[in-house]
Scaffold this motif. Structure first.
Motif, mmCIF file in Angstrom:
data_model
loop_
_atom_site.group_PDB
_atom_site.id
_atom_site.type_symbol
_atom_site.label_atom_id
_atom_site.label_comp_id
_atom_site.label_asym_id
_atom_site.label_seq_id
_atom_site.Cartn_x
_atom_site.Cartn_y
_atom_site.Cartn_z
ATOM 1 N N SER A 13 0.842 -1.192 0.000
ATOM 2 C CA SER A 13 0.000 0.000 0.000
ATOM 3 C C SER A 13 0.875 1.239 0.000
ATOM 4 C CB SER A 13 -0.919 0.005 1.225
ATOM 5 O OG SER A 13 -0.153 0.007 2.398
ATOM 6 N N ASN A 160 -4.185 -1.169 -8.109
ATOM 7 C CA ASN A 160 -5.282 -1.721 -8.913
ATOM 8 C C ASN A 160 -5.044 -1.634 -10.417
ATOM 9 O OD1 ASN A 160 -7.331 -2.939 -7.279
ATOM 10 N ND2 ASN A 160 -7.669 -0.933 -6.353
ATOM 11 N N ARG A 181 -18.866 3.437 -10.369
ATOM 12 C CA ARG A 181 -17.400 3.457 -10.346
ATOM 13 C C ARG A 181 -16.844 3.929 -11.688
ATOM 14 N NH1 ARG A 181 -14.465 -0.903 -6.931
ATOM 15 N NH2 ARG A 181 -14.794 0.770 -5.418
ATOM 16 N N ASP A 217 -5.645 3.617 -7.848
ATOM 17 C CA ASP A 217 -5.056 3.342 -6.540
ATOM 18 C C ASP A 217 -5.905 2.317 -5.780
ATOM 19 O OD1 ASP A 217 -7.230 4.671 -5.407
ATOM 20 O OD2 ASP A 217 -6.074 6.433 -4.793
ATOM 21 N N GLU A 218 -5.626 2.128 -4.499
ATOM 22 C CA GLU A 218 -6.323 1.094 -3.724
ATOM 23 C C GLU A 218 -7.819 1.351 -3.623
ATOM 24 O OE1 GLU A 218 -4.328 4.005 -0.818
ATOM 25 O OE2 GLU A 218 -3.832 2.979 -2.694
ATOM 26 N N ASP A 219 -8.249 2.596 -3.782
ATOM 27 C CA ASP A 219 -9.672 2.940 -3.724
ATOM 28 C C ASP A 219 -10.265 3.202 -5.113
ATOM 29 O OD1 ASP A 219 -9.781 2.853 -0.876
ATOM 30 O OD2 ASP A 219 -8.796 4.803 -0.815
ATOM 31 N N ASN A 221 -9.288 5.320 -7.227
ATOM 32 C CA ASN A 221 -9.152 6.701 -7.689
ATOM 33 C C ASN A 221 -8.185 6.715 -8.870
ATOM 34 O OD1 ASN A 221 -10.741 7.915 -5.558
ATOM 35 N ND2 ASN A 221 -9.051 7.418 -4.185
#
Length: 392
Positions: A13, A160, A181, A217-219, A221
């Protein structure tokens, strides 16, 4: 031999190094940025480093502190560029996942192919551009290495992958991105272009906007990456930059492809292509499809003229889990970005406004709009017209 960064996913992360934060104290002049780099290189003043320092000094204010790494440091970070750490490759070279202990950060390490598509000019352009710009929707350049014939760029790690991975490269048994999304990713990517066009000084024309260059990114974004083809925008009253035609087939604006005259509206066209890919789940060029469907824009053109067929343009992987009115509105935005005449395309700030509305709509009862949102593929509206599409 396994790559240690691959075998310890909990270390992957993104974290901002406290040391790095202490260096980023507001605005730093390019002169101080170059001075810092020079101190690092007292023992090795290569011609490449001098060129990079000189080029950066020509422009405004450095927005990012960019580290300079040795080849040995990056070899250690990637377990000697272990194939098990490979996360991407192409004509430019290879990208590896790594972890740099000195800054306590997971990174993506792009090692350029010595005989690849990107040469010294593209390497310099990327270091220069990403030193001068800073925005949540632009990937952060952590540093670079220019030792001997090695050209290596180090970015923040995006766990991601790319929009292409989740939109165009998924198997039949995989879940696709949901509508909300997709719209949030489109909005974020649009904000990145808006910053480059309307906030960056001088303005920047991205020139290579495509799904594979939108990292997540991890979310989820989105952040725009790969600035090797980016150009400083026109200044001094000029309305375009003349350059040789570069980019990816299918995404280039028609006027740029035919004349080499590049403007921010060229990026707007490319955005329209990616937005249409995001809506349909189809590649802009796909030779696996029937002949009449291989070019996404050609396939969509007649469908834009008949509102009864708009629903056919939705990605089947969405499984009807979207508000039809939102689909129509998103297609309207894509169609306006894809106008043949550059001057009739909207500015990215208007696109951001429209997509922000779509990204924050709740899925409600599906209903077919009584009036078409797109009257024809060649239909041109004012920017106020764009807002009326989104807020009918």
């Amino acid at each position: 031999m396994s790559c240690f960064t691959c075998s310890h996913p909990d270390t992957l992360s993104f974290r901002t190094s406290p040391t790095q934060n202490s260096k980023d104290t507001g605005k730093r002049t390019l002169k101080s940025f170059v001075r810092d780099m020079s101190l690092k290189f007292k023992s090795d003043r290569s011609r490449q480093r001098q060129i990079i320092a000189a080029e950066i000094l020509k422009y405004g204010t450095a927005k990012n502190h960019v580290e300079v790494f040795t080849y040995q440091e990056l070899a250690g970070a990637t377990d000697n560029f272990n194939p098990e750490c490979l996360i991407g490759e192409g004509g430019f070279g290879s990208v590896y996942k790594g972890y740099i202990k000195s800054i306590k950060q997971s990174v993506a390490v792009k090692q350029q192919n010595r005989n690849g598509l990107q040469g010294p000019r593209e390497f310099l352009a990327e270091v220069l551009m990403l030193s001068l710009v800073k925005h949540p929707n632009l990937v952060k350049l952590i540093g670079y290495c220019a030792e001997g014939d090695q050209r290596i760029l180090v970015y923040e790690f995006m766990p991601n992958g790319s929009l292409e991975d989740h939109l165009l490269d998924i198997g039949g048994d995989e879940e696709g991105l949901d509508w909300e999304r997709r719209m949030k990713i489109a909005e974020g990517a649009a904000r990145g272009l808006e910053y480059l066009h309307e906030t960056a000084d001088p303005p920047v024309i991205y020139r290579d906007f495509k799904a594979s260059n939108i990292l997540l990114d991890e979310d989820f974004n989105p952040k725009l990456s790969d600035f090797g083809l980016a150009r400083m925008g026109p200044t001094g009253g000029k309305d375009h930059v003349s350059t040789r035609v570069m980019g990816t087939y299918g995404y280039c604006a028609p006027e740029y492809a035919s004349t080499g005259q590049l403007t921010t509206k060229s990026d707007v066209y490319s955005f329209g292509v990616v937005l249409l890919e995001t809506i349909t789940g189809r590649r802009v060029i796909d030779y696996q499809r029937p002949t009449e469907e291989q070019n996404l824009i050609d396939w969509a053109h007649p469908l834009f003229k008949d509102r009864s067929k708009f629903i056919l343009m939705a990605d089947p992987l969405l499984k009807d889990k979207f508000h039809v009115k939102s689909l129509f509105q998103a297609l309207a935005v894509a169609a306006m970005c894809l106008q043949e005449e550059a001057d009739t395309r909207p500015h990215m700030s208007d696109v951001v406004t429209a997509l922000h509305h779509l990204a924050n709509q709740k899925i409600r009862q599906k209903e077919i709009p009584k009036e078409p949102f797109i009257k024809s593929a060649g239909h041109v509206e004012s920017l106020g017209g764009l807002n009326s599409y989104i807020h009918p």
